[in-house]
Design a protein around this motif. Structure first.
Motif, PDB file in Angstrom:
ATOM      1  N   ALA A 140      -1.796   3.906 -12.855  1.00  0.00           N
ATOM      2  CA  ALA A 140      -0.725   4.060 -12.019  1.00  0.00           C
ATOM      3  C   ALA A 140      -0.200   2.859 -11.362  1.00  0.00           C
ATOM      4  O   ALA A 140       0.915   2.841 -11.004  1.00  0.00           O
ATOM      5  N   ALA A 141      -1.106   1.995 -10.864  1.00  0.00           N
ATOM      6  CA  ALA A 141      -0.818   0.690 -10.149  1.00  0.00           C
ATOM      7  C   ALA A 141       0.081  -0.069 -11.299  1.00  0.00           C
ATOM      8  O   ALA A 141       0.911  -0.790 -10.762  1.00  0.00           O
ATOM      9  N   GLN A 142      -0.172  -0.311 -12.397  1.00  0.00           N
ATOM     10  CA  GLN A 142       0.688  -0.985 -13.382  1.00  0.00           C
ATOM     11  C   GLN A 142       1.998  -0.404 -13.352  1.00  0.00           C
ATOM     12  O   GLN A 142       3.190  -1.014 -13.396  1.00  0.00           O
ATOM     13  N   THR A 143       2.023   1.059 -13.584  1.00  0.00           N
ATOM     14  CA  THR A 143       3.575   1.670 -13.215  1.00  0.00           C
ATOM     15  C   THR A 143       4.382   1.227 -12.132  1.00  0.00           C
ATOM     16  O   THR A 143       5.291   1.118 -11.988  1.00  0.00           O
ATOM     17  N   GLN A 144       3.293   1.434 -10.963  1.00  0.00           N
ATOM     18  CA  GLN A 144       4.321   1.233  -9.622  1.00  0.00           C
ATOM     19  C   GLN A 144       4.660  -0.212  -9.645  1.00  0.00           C
ATOM     20  O   GLN A 144       5.738  -0.529  -9.182  1.00  0.00           O
ATOM     21  N   PHE A 145       3.906  -1.187 -10.170  1.00  0.00           N
ATOM     22  CA  PHE A 145       4.210  -2.610 -10.013  1.00  0.00           C
ATOM     23  C   PHE A 145       5.493  -2.776 -10.787  1.00  0.00           C
ATOM     24  O   PHE A 145       6.383  -3.577 -10.424  1.00  0.00           O
ATOM     25  N   ASN A 146       5.686  -2.193 -12.176  1.00  0.00           N
ATOM     26  CA  ASN A 146       6.678  -2.199 -13.041  1.00  0.00           C
ATOM     27  C   ASN A 146       7.799  -1.777 -12.268  1.00  0.00           C
ATOM     28  O   ASN A 146       8.881  -2.554 -12.401  1.00  0.00           O
ATOM     29  N   ASN A 147       7.705  -0.728 -11.622  1.00  0.00           N
ATOM     30  CA  ASN A 147       8.810   0.081 -11.294  1.00  0.00           C
ATOM     31  C   ASN A 147       9.347  -0.638  -9.934  1.00  0.00           C
ATOM     32  O   ASN A 147      10.377  -0.853  -9.570  1.00  0.00           O
ATOM     33  N   ASP A 148       8.349  -1.423  -9.215  1.00  0.00           N
ATOM     34  CA  ASP A 148       8.939  -2.016  -7.890  1.00  0.00           C
ATOM     35  C   ASP A 148       9.604  -3.352  -8.214  1.00  0.00           C
ATOM     36  O   ASP A 148      10.266  -3.542  -7.333  1.00  0.00           O
ATOM     37  N   ALA A 149       9.281  -3.929  -9.516  1.00  0.00           N
ATOM     38  CA  ALA A 149      10.101  -4.853  -9.743  1.00  0.00           C
ATOM     39  C   ALA A 149       9.980  -6.266  -8.838  1.00  0.00           C
ATOM     40  O   ALA A 149      11.006  -6.725  -8.283  1.00  0.00           O
ATOM     41  N   LEU A 150       8.781  -6.414  -8.735  1.00  0.00           N
ATOM     42  CA  LEU A 150       8.244  -7.372  -7.655  1.00  0.00           C
ATOM     43  C   LEU A 150       8.347  -8.900  -8.285  1.00  0.00           C
ATOM     44  O   LEU A 150       7.426  -9.320  -9.056  1.00  0.00           O
ATOM     45  N   ALA A 180       0.929  -1.133   0.118  1.00  0.00           N
ATOM     46  CA  ALA A 180      -0.170   0.017   0.005  1.00  0.00           C
ATOM     47  C   ALA A 180       0.769   1.245   0.054  1.00  0.00           C
ATOM     48  O   ALA A 180       2.011   1.108   0.476  1.00  0.00           O
ATOM     49  N   TYR A 181       0.477   2.309  -0.498  1.00  0.00           N
ATOM     50  CA  TYR A 181       1.611   3.601  -0.852  1.00  0.00           C
ATOM     51  C   TYR A 181       0.227   4.818  -0.176  1.00  0.00           C
ATOM     52  O   TYR A 181      -0.687   5.083  -0.412  1.00  0.00           O
ATOM     53  N   PRO A 182       1.155   5.682   0.655  1.00  0.00           N
ATOM     54  CA  PRO A 182       0.454   6.645   1.250  1.00  0.00           C
ATOM     55  C   PRO A 182       0.261   7.850   0.450  1.00  0.00           C
ATOM     56  O   PRO A 182      -0.550   8.960   0.932  1.00  0.00           O
ATOM     57  N   THR A 183       0.748   8.273  -0.844  1.00  0.00           N
ATOM     58  CA  THR A 183       0.872   9.507  -1.386  1.00  0.00           C
ATOM     59  C   THR A 183       0.433   9.358  -3.075  1.00  0.00           C
ATOM     60  O   THR A 183       0.107   8.193  -3.468  1.00  0.00           O
ATOM     61  N   SER A 184      -0.381  10.518  -3.341  1.00  0.00           N
ATOM     62  CA  SER A 184      -0.982  10.481  -4.538  1.00  0.00           C
ATOM     63  C   SER A 184       0.254  10.211  -5.648  1.00  0.00           C
ATOM     64  O   SER A 184       1.245  10.723  -5.524  1.00  0.00           O
ATOM     65  N   PRO A 185       0.096   9.434  -6.720  1.00  0.00           N
ATOM     66  CA  PRO A 185      -1.089   8.847  -7.337  1.00  0.00           C
ATOM     67  C   PRO A 185      -1.426   7.493  -6.843  1.00  0.00           C
ATOM     68  O   PRO A 185      -2.428   6.850  -7.357  1.00  0.00           O
ATOM     69  N   ASN A 186      -0.781   7.103  -5.934  1.00  0.00           N
ATOM     70  CA  ASN A 186      -0.834   5.682  -5.591  1.00  0.00           C
ATOM     71  C   ASN A 186      -1.565   5.263  -4.252  1.00  0.00           C
ATOM     72  O   ASN A 186      -1.583   4.234  -3.890  1.00  0.00           O
ATOM     73  N   ASP A 187      -2.397   6.245  -4.036  1.00  0.00           N
ATOM     74  CA  ASP A 187      -3.066   6.092  -2.487  1.00  0.00           C
ATOM     75  C   ASP A 187      -4.505   5.677  -2.842  1.00  0.00           C
ATOM     76  O   ASP A 187      -5.213   5.643  -1.922  1.00  0.00           O
ATOM     77  N   HIS A 188      -4.757   5.132  -4.102  1.00  0.00           N
ATOM     78  CA  HIS A 188      -6.092   4.691  -4.324  1.00  0.00           C
ATOM     79  C   HIS A 188      -6.135   3.170  -4.683  1.00  0.00           C
ATOM     80  O   HIS A 188      -6.999   2.669  -5.439  1.00  0.00           O
ATOM     81  N   PHE A 189      -5.070   2.600  -4.562  1.00  0.00           N
ATOM     82  CA  PHE A 189      -4.806   1.105  -4.770  1.00  0.00           C
ATOM     83  C   PHE A 189      -3.991   0.251  -3.768  1.00  0.00           C
ATOM     84  O   PHE A 189      -3.206   0.932  -3.006  1.00  0.00           O
ATOM     85  N   VAL A 190      -4.320  -1.024  -3.786  1.00  0.00           N
ATOM     86  CA  VAL A 190      -3.343  -2.052  -3.028  1.00  0.00           C
ATOM     87  C   VAL A 190      -2.990  -3.139  -3.941  1.00  0.00           C
ATOM     88  O   VAL A 190      -3.919  -3.529  -4.658  1.00  0.00           O
ATOM     89  N   ILE A 191      -1.642  -3.338  -3.867  1.00  0.00           N
ATOM     90  CA  ILE A 191      -1.103  -4.433  -4.810  1.00  0.00           C
ATOM     91  C   ILE A 191      -0.994  -5.588  -3.842  1.00  0.00           C
ATOM     92  O   ILE A 191      -0.367  -5.484  -2.900  1.00  0.00           O
ATOM     93  N   VAL A 192      -1.268  -6.643  -4.385  1.00  0.00           N
ATOM     94  CA  VAL A 192      -1.340  -8.025  -3.834  1.00  0.00           C
ATOM     95  C   VAL A 192      -0.725  -9.199  -4.800  1.00  0.00           C
ATOM     96  O   VAL A 192      -1.048  -8.880  -6.097  1.00  0.00           O
TER      97      VAL A 192
END
Length: 263
Positions: free
Chosen positions: A169-179, A11-23
């Motif tokens: 934004a979730a897709q970008t965050q997931f790609n950047n996090d390299a989970l 989960a992410y506390p700041t915009s634009p990532n504060d409207h989703f949770v990645i599992v």
């Protein structure tokens, strides 16, 4: 089926990532044979505002299933498949009026398989209905001893456009996090001792040089103790009455909840 499943949540506390949770789920085949035709998905019955006038839809280009209400100021909620697996999106009229299943009387194994493996892109009809949906990764195989990672984003938005922006934004965050599988494999569980405890808990497995947040809740979810520290692995609990509690541990990359007893 001999499988082990490991889950990580982000989960992410700041915009634009504060409207989703990645599992993220790592599925390991612990049998001696290849597992074929595997499906992995998430079911949601959002019940937004007035559940009887909800509708479900699908944005195939984003691998996104969503639900909203026909009310003027409806919120939108959705599930997005983040990994490169093929998408299955199955929208359900809960009472069976507009789809192939009625889950008011229970969700059978056959119905679950149907929802995981076949597309039904819309539900709710013209006037809305009580709807649910399943978003899943479609028909992959896992070799003996092998692993497969599937990831989803659980999203909310003020409109369909806002939900789609949050999905991107979730897709970008997931790609950047390299989970990756390697990250999952290198993640050990936290542990606490002693348990039961009287005056102090010690946490084992905290990462070094990271900001760590801890809070303790009772069985109702009320937060009783909260603190943020960079290096400590000890929490004083002397002030708590005897009973059952939950320690929530949040690091920069992980979150875990551990149950303990205070004597």
């Amino acid at each position: 089926m001999q499988v082990s499943i490991k889950q990580l949540s982000y989960a992410y506390p700041t915009s634009p990532n504060d409207h989703f949770v990645i599992v993220v789920y790592e599925i390991e085949n612990q049998s001696g044979a290849t597992l074929n035709n595997v499906y992995a998905g998430i079911f949601a019955d959002w019940d937004i505002l007035q559940p009887s006038v909800n509708k479900a839809g699908t944005d195939l280009s984003r691998k996104l299933g969503f639900v909203y209400a026909l009310d003027t100021d409806s919120l939108y909620a959705g599930i997005k498949l983040l990994t490169t697996d093929n998408l299955v999106a199955h929208a359900i009229d809960v009472n069976g009026s507009g789809s192939s299943m009625n889950i008011n009387d229970g969700f059978s194994t056959l119905e679950k398989h149907t929802a995981l493996s076949t597309n039904n892109l819309l539900a709710g009809g013209f006037n809305g209905d009580d709807v649910a949906h399943v978003i899943s990764a479609n028909n992959f195989s896992i070799a003996p001893g092998g692993k497969h990672v599937v990831a989803f984003a659980l999203l909310a938005g003020d409109s369909l456009l806002h939900l789609q922006q949050n999905a991107d934004a979730a897709q970008t965050q997931f790609n950047n996090d390299a989970l990756t599988v390697n990250e999952l494999n290198n993640t050990a569980d936290f542990a606490i001792y002693p348990n039961p405890a009287k005056e102090q808990l010690t946490i084992v497995g905290l990462p070094a040089n990271e900001k760590n947040t801890f809070f303790i809740t009772d069985i109702s979810g009320k937060i009783l103790i909260e603190r943020t520290d960079n290096f400590t692995n000890r929490i004083a609990i002397k002030s708590l009455p005897a009973g059952i509690y939950f320690l929530n541990i949040i690091t920069e990359k992980r979150q875990q909840v551990l149950k303990f007893v205070k004597n």
